[in-house]
Design a protein around this motif. Structure first.
Motif, short mmCIF file in Angstrom:
data_model
loop_
_atom_site.label_atom_id
_atom_site.label_comp_id
_atom_site.label_asym_id
_atom_site.label_seq_id
_atom_site.Cartn_x
_atom_site.Cartn_y
_atom_site.Cartn_z
N PHE A 165 -6.79 -2.34 -43.14
CA PHE A 165 -6.91 -1.02 -43.77
C PHE A 165 -6.66 -1.09 -45.27
CE2 PHE A 165 -5.70 0.12 -39.36
CZ PHE A 165 -6.81 0.87 -39.04
N LEU A 166 -5.86 -2.05 -45.71
CA LEU A 166 -5.57 -2.19 -47.13
C LEU A 166 -6.66 -2.96 -47.86
CD1 LEU A 166 -1.77 -3.04 -46.85
CD2 LEU A 166 -2.80 -0.82 -47.30
N ILE A 167 -7.34 -3.86 -47.15
CA ILE A 167 -8.35 -4.69 -47.79
C ILE A 167 -9.68 -3.96 -47.92
CG2 ILE A 167 -9.70 -6.82 -47.55
CD1 ILE A 167 -7.31 -8.11 -46.24
N ARG A 168 -10.05 -3.23 -46.87
CA ARG A 168 -11.39 -2.64 -46.85
C ARG A 168 -11.50 -1.38 -47.70
NH1 ARG A 168 -11.71 0.05 -40.76
NH2 ARG A 168 -10.46 1.91 -41.19
N GLN A 169 -10.40 -0.87 -48.16
CA GLN A 169 -10.42 0.40 -48.88
C GLN A 169 -9.89 0.23 -50.29
OE1 GLN A 169 -11.70 3.28 -49.89
NE2 GLN A 169 -11.79 3.60 -47.70
N HIS A 170 -10.38 1.11 -51.18
CA HIS A 170 -9.94 1.07 -52.58
C HIS A 170 -8.58 1.73 -52.71
CE1 HIS A 170 -10.03 1.23 -56.91
NE2 HIS A 170 -9.87 2.55 -56.88
N VAL A 171 -7.58 0.93 -53.06
CA VAL A 171 -6.23 1.44 -53.27
C VAL A 171 -5.82 1.08 -54.69
CG1 VAL A 171 -3.84 1.40 -52.50
CG2 VAL A 171 -5.69 1.11 -50.83
N ASP A 172 -5.48 2.09 -55.46
CA ASP A 172 -5.08 1.89 -56.85
C ASP A 172 -3.60 2.24 -56.98
OD1 ASP A 172 -5.08 1.39 -59.50
OD2 ASP A 172 -6.46 3.00 -60.08
N CYS A 173 -2.80 1.29 -57.44
CA CYS A 173 -1.37 1.48 -57.61
C CYS A 173 -1.00 1.48 -59.09
CB CYS A 173 -0.58 0.40 -56.87
SG CYS A 173 -0.83 0.40 -55.07
N VAL A 174 -0.15 2.43 -59.48
CA VAL A 174 0.26 2.58 -60.87
C VAL A 174 1.78 2.66 -60.91
CG1 VAL A 174 0.10 3.99 -62.96
CG2 VAL A 174 -1.88 3.79 -61.42
N SER A 175 2.39 1.93 -61.84
CA SER A 175 3.83 2.01 -62.05
C SER A 175 4.12 3.01 -63.17
CB SER A 175 4.39 0.63 -62.42
OG SER A 175 5.76 0.72 -62.73
N LEU A 176 4.95 4.00 -62.85
CA LEU A 176 5.30 5.02 -63.85
C LEU A 176 6.19 4.46 -64.94
CD1 LEU A 176 5.95 8.08 -61.50
CD2 LEU A 176 3.85 7.49 -62.74
N GLN A 177 6.81 3.32 -64.70
CA GLN A 177 7.64 2.72 -65.73
C GLN A 177 6.81 2.21 -66.91
OE1 GLN A 177 10.42 -0.23 -64.39
NE2 GLN A 177 11.21 1.04 -62.73
N ASP A 178 5.57 1.86 -66.64
CA ASP A 178 4.71 1.32 -67.69
C ASP A 178 4.09 2.40 -68.56
OD1 ASP A 178 5.28 -1.12 -66.57
OD2 ASP A 178 3.46 -1.16 -65.33
N SER A 179 4.23 3.66 -68.16
CA SER A 179 3.59 4.76 -68.89
C SER A 179 4.53 5.25 -70.00
CB SER A 179 3.25 5.92 -67.94
OG SER A 179 2.37 5.48 -66.93
N MET A 180 4.14 5.00 -71.24
CA MET A 180 4.92 5.50 -72.37
C MET A 180 4.83 7.01 -72.46
SD MET A 180 6.43 2.97 -73.81
CE MET A 180 6.88 3.77 -75.36
N ASN A 181 3.67 7.56 -72.11
CA ASN A 181 3.48 9.01 -72.08
C ASN A 181 2.58 9.35 -70.90
OD1 ASN A 181 0.61 8.86 -73.03
ND2 ASN A 181 1.61 8.06 -74.87
N LEU A 182 2.53 10.62 -70.58
CA LEU A 182 1.81 11.05 -69.39
C LEU A 182 0.30 11.16 -69.59
CD1 LEU A 182 4.34 13.71 -68.10
CD2 LEU A 182 3.81 11.50 -67.08
N SER A 183 -0.18 11.04 -70.81
CA SER A 183 -1.62 11.10 -71.04
C SER A 183 -2.33 9.93 -70.39
CB SER A 183 -1.91 11.13 -72.55
OG SER A 183 -1.41 9.96 -73.17
N VAL A 184 -1.66 8.77 -70.34
CA VAL A 184 -2.27 7.61 -69.68
C VAL A 184 -2.39 7.85 -68.18
CG1 VAL A 184 -2.01 5.14 -69.21
CG2 VAL A 184 -1.36 6.06 -71.44
N LEU A 185 -1.35 8.41 -67.57
CA LEU A 185 -1.40 8.72 -66.14
C LEU A 185 -2.43 9.80 -65.85
CD1 LEU A 185 -0.27 8.36 -63.29
CD2 LEU A 185 1.53 10.01 -63.86
#
Length: 365
Positions: A165-185
């Motif tokens: 289920f994890l391989i066949r589907q597009h899963v995008d993970c984002v770390s909020l620690q890397d976001s200097m501001n919320l415009s990137v998120l």
């Protein structure tokens, strides 16, 4: 003579009369609303079908226990089982590691009795000798059950989600620690939602997406002290959600916000839920509620999304107990108050008056 135009109510949105063709994991609701499953059958029933497409769901966390993770895991797993793309944002350094904790759908061989199945059988009020007419010989009955099982699964919290289920589907993970501001998120969410544009004139919905943002205002995030920026992000995300076939869930700890901003966040939500832990060995609560020993927490429903209508939805209850059936399956049940002094009557006061009078009978105002 000009053709007469049908007039609709100014309080309802004009929707197509034809039932749209939906992808697996979606279900039609009233007034043209399309629902997406929450991953918890009982929660779908409480909300009138699930989460409405284009809505923003917010869950208030409890600082005592991570019960919000139960809702988040089932929501994410249900989307992956239905081949729905997922965007997951977390304050942890490695958000992909959280995917390994997602539960797996319960297999048919698992012996798991469901209370709601028993209630449905009681509701039919059909003698046992007539059940054969409503079983395998009736295609409509079996088809309804198959559709219901396909729309929402029961998840075994002890079994991890299979890797397929994890391989066949597009899963995008984002770390909020890397976001200097919320415009990137926000740009990340906008790019993700661009895959699911909403077209009211279309007769089919082939794809739907899910966004899960965990602990949005956690101290690990660099923007955690910028309350106005976080509120602006929520407002912008909600406006983008309205034009997309997707559902976004944001969990946040209200204790880290000022009271005024916490109220603003709650107002921005289409569907607002909260979870609360139950203290261990609370004798007073154990006497007040039946089945207290099986509860792990409480779920409160504060607001339900109403898309394409202004008619309010009246719930039978707003507080539900969170239970782990066989320590594997997530179940929500209405709270039942234990009888007072061992009596079998109503669990509220025995007095029929609205004042402090102990007389019973007529109402004393």
């Amino acid at each position: 003579m000009a053709a007469t135009k049908s007039r609709g109510s100014s309080f309802s949105r004009t929707v197509s009369a034809a039932t749209p063709s939906l992808a697996p994991g979606l279900k039609c609701g009233p007034n043209g609303t399309v629902f997406l499953s929450s991953g918890i059958p009982d929660l779908d029933k409480i909300l009138g079908g699930g989460f409405a497409l284009g809505s923003l769901v917010m869950v208030m966390e409890d600082s005592e226990a991570p019960h919000h993770m139960l809702l988040l895991r089932n929501f994410m797993s249900q989307g992956l089982v239905h081949d729905q793309p997922l965007l997951y944002a977390s304050p942890s350094k490695d958000p992909k590691g959280f995917l390994g904790t997602l539960p797996s759908p319960a297999s048919p061989k698992d012996d798991k009795p469901r209370d709601r199945d028993t209630d449905q059988e009681k509701g039919l009020r059909i003698a046992w000798q007539y059940k054969k007419y409503f079983g395998e010989n009736n295609p409509n009955f079996t088809g309804h059950r198959d559709d219901k099982h396909e729309y929402c699964n029961d998840f075994d919290l002890r079994k991890p989600l299979e890797r397929q289920f994890l391989i066949r589907q597009h899963v995008d993970c984002v770390s909020l620690q890397d976001s200097m501001n919320l415009s990137v998120l926000l740009d990340h969410c906008g790019t993700f939602l661009s895959q699911f544009p909403r077209n009211d004139n279309s007769s089919s919905i082939t794809r739907a997406g899910r966004i899960a943002i965990q602990s949005f205002c956690a101290p690990e995030c660099r923007y955690s002290n910028m309350e106005w920026h976080m509120l602006s992000f929520i407002r912008s995300l909600k406006s983008v959600m309205r034009s997309s076939n997707a559902v976004a869930i944001i969990t946040f700890p209200p204790s880290l916000l000022s009271p005024s901003f916490c109220k603003r966040w709650q107002h921005m939500a289409d569907t607002l839920l909260s979870v609360k832990a139950i203290p261990d060995e609370d004798k007073e609560l154990a006497q007040l509620l039946t089945g207290y020993q099986d509860m792990v927490g409480l779920l409160n429903v504060h607001k339900i999304a109403r898309i394409n209508t202004q008619a309010p939805m009246i719930l039978e209850a707003t507080t539900f107990s969170i239970k782990l059936q066989k320590r594997r399956y997530l179940v929500l049940e209405c709270l039942n108050q234990a009888p007072i002094d061992g009596s079998s009557g109503a669990s509220y006061g025995t007095s029929g008056s609205c004042s402090a009078s102990s007389k019973t009978g007529r109402l004393d105002f």
